[in-house]
Design a protein around this motif. Sequence first.
Motif, PDB file in Angstrom:
ATOM      1  N   PRO A   5      -3.948  -5.962 -41.192  1.00  0.00           N
ATOM      2  CA  PRO A   5      -2.994  -6.593 -42.114  1.00  0.00           C
ATOM      3  C   PRO A   5      -3.140  -8.114 -42.169  1.00  0.00           C
ATOM      4  N   LEU A   6      -3.412  -8.767 -41.032  1.00  0.00           N
ATOM      5  CA  LEU A   6      -3.568 -10.225 -41.050  1.00  0.00           C
ATOM      6  C   LEU A   6      -4.773 -10.626 -41.892  1.00  0.00           C
TER       7      LEU A   6
ATOM      8  N   LEU B 227      -4.663  -2.507 -45.104  1.00  0.00           N
ATOM      9  CA  LEU B 227      -3.344  -2.955 -44.673  1.00  0.00           C
ATOM     10  C   LEU B 227      -2.936  -2.295 -43.359  1.00  0.00           C
TER      11      LEU B 227
ATOM     12  N   MET C 200       0.830  -8.372 -55.834  1.00  0.00           N
ATOM     13  CA  MET C 200       2.027  -8.165 -55.031  1.00  0.00           C
ATOM     14  C   MET C 200       2.905  -7.051 -55.603  1.00  0.00           C
TER      15      MET C 200
ATOM     16  N   LEU D 189      -6.020 -11.868 -49.650  1.00  0.00           N
ATOM     17  CA  LEU D 189      -5.372 -11.802 -50.955  1.00  0.00           C
ATOM     18  C   LEU D 189      -5.286 -13.157 -51.655  1.00  0.00           C
TER      19      LEU D 189
ATOM     20  N   TYR E  92      -3.777 -10.465 -45.489  1.00  0.00           N
ATOM     21  CA  TYR E  92      -2.933 -11.599 -45.865  1.00  0.00           C
ATOM     22  C   TYR E  92      -3.759 -12.862 -46.102  1.00  0.00           C
TER      23      TYR E  92
END
Length: 413
Positions: free
Chosen positions: A124-125, A120, A93, A131, A128
């Motif tokens: 992007p989803l 990203l 992060m 990660l 998420y």
Amino acid sequence: MPSAPARDHRIDVVRGLALVMIFINHVPGTLFERLTSRNFGFSDAAEAFVLLAGVSAALAYGRRFSAPPWWPGVSKVWSRAWTLYLVHLLISMVALAIVASMARWSGSAQMMLQDNFRPLYQDPLGVYIGLPTMLHQFGYVNILPLYVLFLLAAPAALWLGLRRPMWVLALSVGLWVLAGVTRVNLLTYPGMNGWFLNPLAWQLLFMLGLLIGLRLKDGARLVPVHPVLVALAAVYVVMALLWVKVPAVREFLNTGMVWLSRQGAPRLITHFDKGHLEVPRLLHVLALAYLISVWPWFRARAGGVAFWALAVMGRQALAVFALGTILSFVARALRELWTLGGNTPSFAIDAAIILGGILLQLAFAALKDRLKPRPSPRDARQPVPLMAAEAPEKAAVNSPAAPPLPRSVADRP
């Protein structure tokens, strides 16, 4: 049960040196990069650190699996794995924040377009999701997921290693060969590409370190000291140095590798891919480790003042690795800002960035080392398995028809 041996300062020193090289390699493009170990052989700090991680795991936790109850030992190891997972998320992060800040305020999206940050923009989803599940790993931030998996498997490996060490070795070698020949790997998401450092291959180094550590715990060696073995290890290390540094030697030996490949030799033998820990890299790190382990001068002086800086960084390896990874992103951002201003990177700027980052890591390690509780002599133990390793450099991808490139430039990030 034999008493615990005195702390082996060589582990701390070598690990500290690897941390320094990791930081330097993660700020590509500086002159200091030419001084790191990957420029003088096939392997680099990544292999050394995973091997030492296995050694340290055995020294820290091995005796917990010599007799029941087993759960206290399992919970201790898995607690460490949980800590590493949380540190991995923190580093990821913070790295993302640095890269995103550059994209928003510097006018340059260069850092967002490399080191696996590009998804990203695309999904992007998916990122998420990837990660927190460790299925998506940014460049330079992908070693801790590897180590988390190894620690989850460590209790079973330690239990069996204390009773049937050759079974552990046979199972580990078999899995490594399977991964190397079939190229099977764990999947990533988004983008089903496979882990950069294939855990199914790299587990061999961790398991070898674990078996070494179990023997060290009893004051013995896994591989005996023998003049023939010392000579063979030295010859291989020198050969690797000549292969990397002397063009004529490299051309001749690469031609030999291409010939072997055309005769049907598996890629596992004829190439130098870091991701799958192929034979030349594996033998190189093992040869180096063996030579260091039999070097009496280093054993006698590793705990001295001359090696204090490296030793203290090695003792606080997880904290230093985390800080060093973050500082490497800061350093790369600073270098990019410098060039965006119309300046050419200079040795003075690079020296300030690299040496400043190393000094910050050393100061942080020294502070943590000074503040940590000191065990009584009766309870003193070997170092816990603190982790770092060289994170992601792009391994050389050599086609069977093309000569392999056992050079640092083939592993440039």
